[in-house]
Design an enzyme around this catalytic site. Structure first.
Site, PDB file in Angstrom:
ATOM      1  N   ASP A   1      24.211 -29.299  18.160  1.00  0.00           N
ATOM      2  CA  ASP A   1      25.112 -28.276  18.455  1.00  0.00           C
ATOM      3  C   ASP A   1      24.593 -27.915  20.022  1.00  0.00           C
ATOM      4  O   ASP A   1      23.582 -27.268  20.142  1.00  0.00           O
ATOM      5  CB  ASP A   1      25.110 -27.197  17.677  1.00  0.00           C
TER       6      ASP A   1
ATOM      7  N   ASP B   1      29.981 -26.198  21.584  1.00  0.00           N
ATOM      8  CA  ASP B   1      30.623 -24.974  21.008  1.00  0.00           C
ATOM      9  C   ASP B   1      31.803 -24.371  22.002  1.00  0.00           C
ATOM     10  O   ASP B   1      31.644 -24.506  23.371  1.00  0.00           O
ATOM     11  CB  ASP B   1      29.469 -23.861  21.043  1.00  0.00           C
TER      12      ASP B   1
ATOM     13  N   GLU C   1      34.394 -28.667  20.690  1.00  0.00           N
ATOM     14  CA  GLU C   1      35.031 -27.578  19.624  1.00  0.00           C
ATOM     15  C   GLU C   1      36.034 -26.890  20.556  1.00  0.00           C
ATOM     16  O   GLU C   1      35.749 -25.988  21.261  1.00  0.00           O
ATOM     17  CB  GLU C   1      34.130 -26.242  19.048  1.00  0.00           C
TER      18      GLU C   1
ATOM     19  N   HIS D   1      31.852 -24.410   9.288  1.00  0.00           N
ATOM     20  CA  HIS D   1      31.274 -23.406   8.782  1.00  0.00           C
ATOM     21  C   HIS D   1      31.983 -21.933   9.362  1.00  0.00           C
ATOM     22  O   HIS D   1      31.500 -20.805   9.338  1.00  0.00           O
ATOM     23  CB  HIS D   1      30.085 -23.349   9.515  1.00  0.00           C
ATOM     24  N   ASP D   2      33.175 -21.939   9.927  1.00  0.00           N
ATOM     25  CA  ASP D   2      33.799 -20.806  10.393  1.00  0.00           C
ATOM     26  C   ASP D   2      35.202 -20.649   9.357  1.00  0.00           C
ATOM     27  O   ASP D   2      35.802 -19.541   9.487  1.00  0.00           O
ATOM     28  CB  ASP D   2      34.282 -21.130  11.735  1.00  0.00           C
TER      29      ASP D   2
HETATM   30  O1  TEU Z   1      33.309 -20.731  16.695  1.00  0.00           O
HETATM   31  C1  TEU Z   1      34.343 -20.198  17.553  1.00  0.00           C
HETATM   32  C2  TEU Z   1      35.482 -20.003  16.581  1.00  0.00           C
HETATM   33  O2  TEU Z   1      35.456 -20.431  15.603  1.00  0.00           O
HETATM   34  C3  TEU Z   1      36.441 -18.833  16.809  1.00  0.00           C
HETATM   35  O3  TEU Z   1      35.969 -17.675  17.241  1.00  0.00           O
HETATM   36  C4  TEU Z   1      37.661 -19.423  17.067  1.00  0.00           C
HETATM   37  O4  TEU Z   1      37.666 -19.098  18.738  1.00  0.00           O
HETATM   38  C5  TEU Z   1      38.901 -18.875  16.534  1.00  0.00           C
HETATM   39  O5  TEU Z   1      38.943 -18.935  15.153  1.00  0.00           O
HETATM   40  C6  TEU Z   1      40.153 -19.338  17.083  1.00  0.00           C
HETATM   41  O6  TEU Z   1      41.048 -19.138  16.468  1.00  0.00           O
HETATM   42  C7  TEU Z   1      32.348 -21.049  17.399  1.00  0.00           C
HETATM   43  C8  TEU Z   1      31.079 -21.241  16.276  1.00  0.00           C
HETATM   44  O7  TEU Z   1      31.837 -22.333  15.465  1.00  0.00           O
HETATM   45  C9  TEU Z   1      30.944 -19.964  15.655  1.00  0.00           C
HETATM   46  O8  TEU Z   1      30.147 -20.096  14.508  1.00  0.00           O
HETATM   47  C10 TEU Z   1      30.404 -19.081  16.538  1.00  0.00           C
HETATM   48  O9  TEU Z   1      30.177 -17.830  15.697  1.00  0.00           O
HETATM   49  C11 TEU Z   1      31.214 -19.045  18.026  1.00  0.00           C
HETATM   50  O10 TEU Z   1      31.687 -20.125  18.126  1.00  0.00           O
HETATM   51  C12 TEU Z   1      30.475 -18.280  18.959  1.00  0.00           C
HETATM   52  O11 TEU Z   1      29.540 -19.002  19.221  1.00  0.00           O
END
Ligand code: TEU
Length: 530
Positions: free
Chosen positions: A100, A202, A265, A326-327
């Protein structure tokens, strides 16, 4: 290797959230030695590449997405030696390792930021986004943080604000500064030389912001009760045209090495998402396609999504599909058990590289988290809106022992209460289990090139039944998925072949009759003859 045959086209990615995969030293948090111990499981499952969420030194305010040193390993996960051992052990088993890369922001404890905030005259001041207060005082514009509140944090010592798209402890780097670009390219080279097979980048669409820092417009569709971030349309704070130059530069670094992959991402609508393949496909190899995560779960919307995505792909661009990460809420809880089997069959029979999220292959649910167990900073910032991400990050369920074989100590997040029944040890011996289904699907995909590489053609949608065909060099498979809770029939007159797999694992080898019947929530892969 020529890109048409590259591993990331026909392979399967598997995301590991390292804190929750396997603990080897009894501190309740997963680590790299733990991942090494579990490599044989991953090999047996049949996946091709592991993507590890961040393992670098971090204060862990966002559990590793706040990095304080890009070229080290956080002690909670082990050491650089452990990492090197992981790369060797994985490669020995034919597994690739994807890291990552979090280039949009650092931790506020990163030495770059500590220098940057030390004075306006510091050489690294411009590595972050600093601005004077607007007018009488107050933040430079109206932008909102994804994690709640303003994106601007005032630094009293130097009298300016800095920008953070996420937590205030995650200041954004200034990608207009070419020293920042060079430094991050060197970070990439550091890991590529150590043998990593690529990066998942990311928040790729956030990397560069409007140079004039114009205010974002209000979102006319905002409904109260939504996350505060959605009050504005992030027109000027993300997905800016200049981002593509940055992605192309990263791709050039990737291309200095053989056979590596660049994954982005990106949460954007399909038409915007596909621009991240870059001009002449010189951008990301795989801009992550998260559409399955947010599309309503029924035959029509899914068929439309697949059609729209296929149509939006630039010529030569390779598709990909993701069911969870994981989100986001776990698929098993979002669609329910039998439909999670349909989801598995869909993910592994669509055209494009699939990404599996650890635990989905055993049907792990979104685990309920009591208020006193919350660890996710986003949930802590904007409680009660359902944004909490802890429930999809709980420990992998390996067996029925006290801590599920994950650890010898109480884990950092709670285990699901059903882990005693739903775990690898039990499912491995149950021929009808979710794990057995995943293994069978993965095996089938490797045996039938049309499933991995073939063309996609929609055959029919009738009520809740979606049927499509995959074809490669005259070999064809038909995939029929019943999204409904009643049985369904498909007119198979004129087709010859046999069932290769049912989501219920019990009809393999059946010749297909003129009318192919599917039970409620059943999916079938049928091998066609002639
Ligand atoms: O995630 C970004 C993210 O999933 C959300 O903020 C996204 O922008 C939103 O749902 C859009 O609809 C990445 C990582 O995967 C996450 O775990 C981190 O917390 C984040 O970036 C910050 O690094």
């Amino acid at each position: 290797m020529h890109e048409n045959f590259a591993w990331w086209r026909f392979g399967i990615l598997y995301q590991i959230y390292p804190r929750s995969f396997q603990d080897s030293n009894g501190d309740g948090v997963g680590d790299l030695r733990g991942v090494i111990e579990r490599l044989p499981y991953l090999r047996e499952l049949g996946v091709d590449a592991l993507w590890l969420s961040p393992i670098f030194p971090s204060p862990m305010e966002d559990f590793g997405y706040d990095i304080a040193d890009y070229t080290g390993i956080d002690p909670v996960f082990g050491s650089l030696n452990d990492f090197d051992a992981l790369v060797v052990a994985a490669h020995d088993l034919g597994l690739k390792i994807v890291l990552d890369l979090v280039p949009n922001h650092t931790s506020d404890r990163h030495p770059w930021f500590i220098e940057s905030r030390s004075s306006r005259a510091n050489a690294k001041r411009d590595w972050y986004i600093w601005r004077d207060p607007k007018g009488e005082g107050g933040p430079p514009n109206n932008w909102l943080s994804e994690f709640g509140g303003s994106t601007w944090e005032f630094d009293a010592d130097t009298g300016q604000y800095y920008y953070h798209a996420f937590l205030r402890s995650q200041p954004d780097l200034n990608w207009r500064n070419h020293d920042v670009r060079r430094a991050m390219h060197d970070v990439m080279r550091f890991w590529l030389r150590r043998g990593v097979d690529g990066f998942r980048v990311d928040v790729m669409w956030h990397l560069i912001k409007d140079d004039l820092l114009r205010d974002n417009p209000p979102n006319p569709d905002f409904i109260s009760g939504q996350q505060p971030y959605q009050q504005l349309i992030p027109l000027y704070s993300a997905d800016r045209p200049e981002v593509h130059e940055i992605v192309a530069e990263m791709r050039r670094v990737i291309d200095e090495f053989d056979d590596r992959v660049l994954i982005g991402e990106i949460y954007l609508p399909l038409d915007k998402l596909v621009t991240y393949y870059g001009r002449d496909l010189a951008g990301a190899h795989l801009p992550f396609n998260f559409a399955l995560i947010s599309t309503p779960w029924n035959a029509r919307t899914i068929a439309k999504l697949v059609g729209d995505y296929e149509a939006a792909l630039p010529a030569g661009a390779w598709p990909n599909w993701v069911l969870g990460n994981h989100d986001r809420q776990r698929i098993a809880s979002r669609v329910g058990g039998d439909q999670a089997r349909i989801a598995a069959m869909l993910l592994l029979t669509l055209r494009g590289t699939p990404t599996l999220y650890y635990g989905d292959e055993i049907g792990m649910p979104q685990v309920e988290i009591r208020p006193d167990q919350v660890r996710d900073p986003w949930e802590k910032n904007v409680p009660g809106l359902g944004v909490g991400r802890d429930g999809c990050r709980t420990p992998m369920q390996w067996d029925s022992t006290l801590y599920a074989g994950f650890s010898t100590a109480a884990p950092w997040l709670p285990l699901d209460r059903n882990f005693g029944a739903d775990n690898v040890a039990i499912e491995r011996h149950d021929t009808g289990s979710m794990l057995s289904l995943y293994r069978a699907l993965i095996r089938l995909r490797s045996e039938r090139p049309e499933l991995a590489l073939g063309t996609y053609k929609l055959v029919s949608i009738a009520e809740a039944l979606l049927v499509f065909e995959r074809e490669h060099q005259d070999q064809r498979s038909l995939v029929a998925l019943n999204f409904g809770c009643v049985s369904a029939e498909f007119d198979a007159a004129g087709l010859h072949g046999q069932i290769l797999l049912s989501t219920f694992m019990d009809r393999q080898g059946e010749a297909i009759p003129k009318r192919l019947a599917l039970r409620a929530s059943e999916g079938l892969v049928v091998g066609l003859l002639g």
